[in-house]
Design a protein around this motif. Structure first.
Motif, PDB file in Angstrom:
ATOM      1  N   GLN A 278       0.729  -1.176  -0.009  1.00 38.57           N
ATOM      2  CA  GLN A 278      -0.063  -0.025  -0.081  1.00 38.57           C
ATOM      3  C   GLN A 278       0.672   1.185   0.107  1.00 38.57           C
ATOM      4  OE1 GLN A 278      -3.392   0.531  -0.501  1.00 38.57           O
ATOM      5  NE2 GLN A 278      -3.289  -1.845  -0.726  1.00 38.57           N
ATOM      6  N   THR A 279       1.830   1.474   0.928  1.00 36.79           N
ATOM      7  CA  THR A 279       2.836   2.355   0.750  1.00 36.79           C
ATOM      8  C   THR A 279       3.482   2.482  -0.638  1.00 36.79           C
ATOM      9  OG1 THR A 279       3.239   1.834   3.175  1.00 36.79           O
ATOM     10  CG2 THR A 279       4.835   3.378   1.871  1.00 36.79           C
ATOM     11  N   ASP A 280       3.798   1.499  -1.219  1.00 36.79           N
ATOM     12  CA  ASP A 280       4.419   1.677  -2.579  1.00 36.79           C
ATOM     13  C   ASP A 280       3.374   2.112  -3.605  1.00 36.79           C
ATOM     14  OD1 ASP A 280       6.833   0.756  -1.586  1.00 36.79           O
ATOM     15  OD2 ASP A 280       6.447  -1.351  -2.114  1.00 36.79           O
ATOM     16  N   ILE A 281       2.305   1.587  -3.428  1.00 37.98           N
ATOM     17  CA  ILE A 281       1.402   2.202  -4.530  1.00 37.98           C
ATOM     18  C   ILE A 281       1.062   3.631  -4.176  1.00 37.98           C
ATOM     19  CG2 ILE A 281      -1.071   2.019  -5.047  1.00 37.98           C
ATOM     20  CD1 ILE A 281      -0.951  -1.018  -4.559  1.00 37.98           C
ATOM     21  N   ARG A 282       0.981   4.194  -2.764  1.00 37.61           N
ATOM     22  CA  ARG A 282       0.829   5.588  -2.624  1.00 37.61           C
ATOM     23  C   ARG A 282       2.009   6.379  -3.289  1.00 37.61           C
ATOM     24  NH1 ARG A 282      -0.694   4.507   3.103  1.00 37.61           N
ATOM     25  NH2 ARG A 282      -2.561   3.338   2.750  1.00 37.61           N
ATOM     26  N   SER A 283       3.116   5.683  -2.932  1.00 38.48           N
ATOM     27  CA  SER A 283       4.217   6.534  -3.332  1.00 38.48           C
ATOM     28  C   SER A 283       4.450   6.559  -4.991  1.00 38.48           C
ATOM     29  CB  SER A 283       5.561   5.681  -3.000  1.00 38.48           C
ATOM     30  OG  SER A 283       6.761   6.296  -3.535  1.00 38.48           O
ATOM     31  N   LEU A 284       4.032   5.608  -5.716  1.00 35.80           N
ATOM     32  CA  LEU A 284       3.794   5.510  -6.909  1.00 35.80           C
ATOM     33  C   LEU A 284       2.899   6.637  -7.492  1.00 35.80           C
ATOM     34  CD1 LEU A 284       4.636   1.766  -7.945  1.00 35.80           C
ATOM     35  CD2 LEU A 284       6.055   3.764  -8.512  1.00 35.80           C
ATOM     36  N   GLU A 285       1.588   6.532  -7.021  1.00 40.71           N
ATOM     37  CA  GLU A 285       0.822   7.532  -7.365  1.00 40.71           C
ATOM     38  C   GLU A 285       1.192   8.956  -7.082  1.00 40.71           C
ATOM     39  OE1 GLU A 285      -2.582   6.293  -5.117  1.00 40.71           O
ATOM     40  OE2 GLU A 285      -3.230   4.758  -6.599  1.00 40.71           O
ATOM     41  N   ALA A 286       2.069   9.163  -5.934  1.00 39.98           N
ATOM     42  CA  ALA A 286       2.343  10.659  -5.771  1.00 39.98           C
ATOM     43  C   ALA A 286       3.307  10.883  -6.819  1.00 39.98           C
ATOM     44  CB  ALA A 286       2.877  10.688  -4.518  1.00 39.98           C
ATOM     45  N   ALA A 287       4.265  10.038  -7.127  1.00 39.79           N
ATOM     46  CA  ALA A 287       5.245  10.437  -8.109  1.00 39.79           C
ATOM     47  C   ALA A 287       4.594  10.501  -9.618  1.00 39.79           C
ATOM     48  CB  ALA A 287       6.466   9.260  -8.120  1.00 39.79           C
TER      49      ALA A 287
END
Length: 77
Positions: free
Chosen positions: A9-18
């Motif tokens: 979930q953290t990785d997905i949020r990080s990718l969405e922010a990027a």
């Protein structure tokens, strides 16, 4: 080997922010090409790019013409 759901979930949020940041980098501050050109010309005028040149050629040509006419008149008299 288990991947924790928290990291996913953290990785997905990080990718969405990027991705959001990357998309905003392509945004244009001008709404039309006319607006862009107007801003470009305004900036160039501010830098003195379109300033009228102070060339002395017209004055020199007028003086040369006056001297030539005066010389011709003096020669004919």
């Amino acid at each position: 080997m288990m991947i924790s759901r928290s990291n996913t979930q953290t990785d997905i949020r990080s990718l969405e922010a990027a991705a959001a940041i990357a998309r905003s980098g392509f945004a244009c501050i001008f709404s039309s090409s006319d607006e862009y050109e107007r801003a470009l010309i305004t900036e160039r005028r501010a830098r003195g790019r379109y300033a009228a040149s102070r060339s002395g050629w017209p004055t020199m040509a007028l003086i040369a013409l006056a001297v030539t006419i005066a010389g011709t008149v003096a020669y004919c008299l």
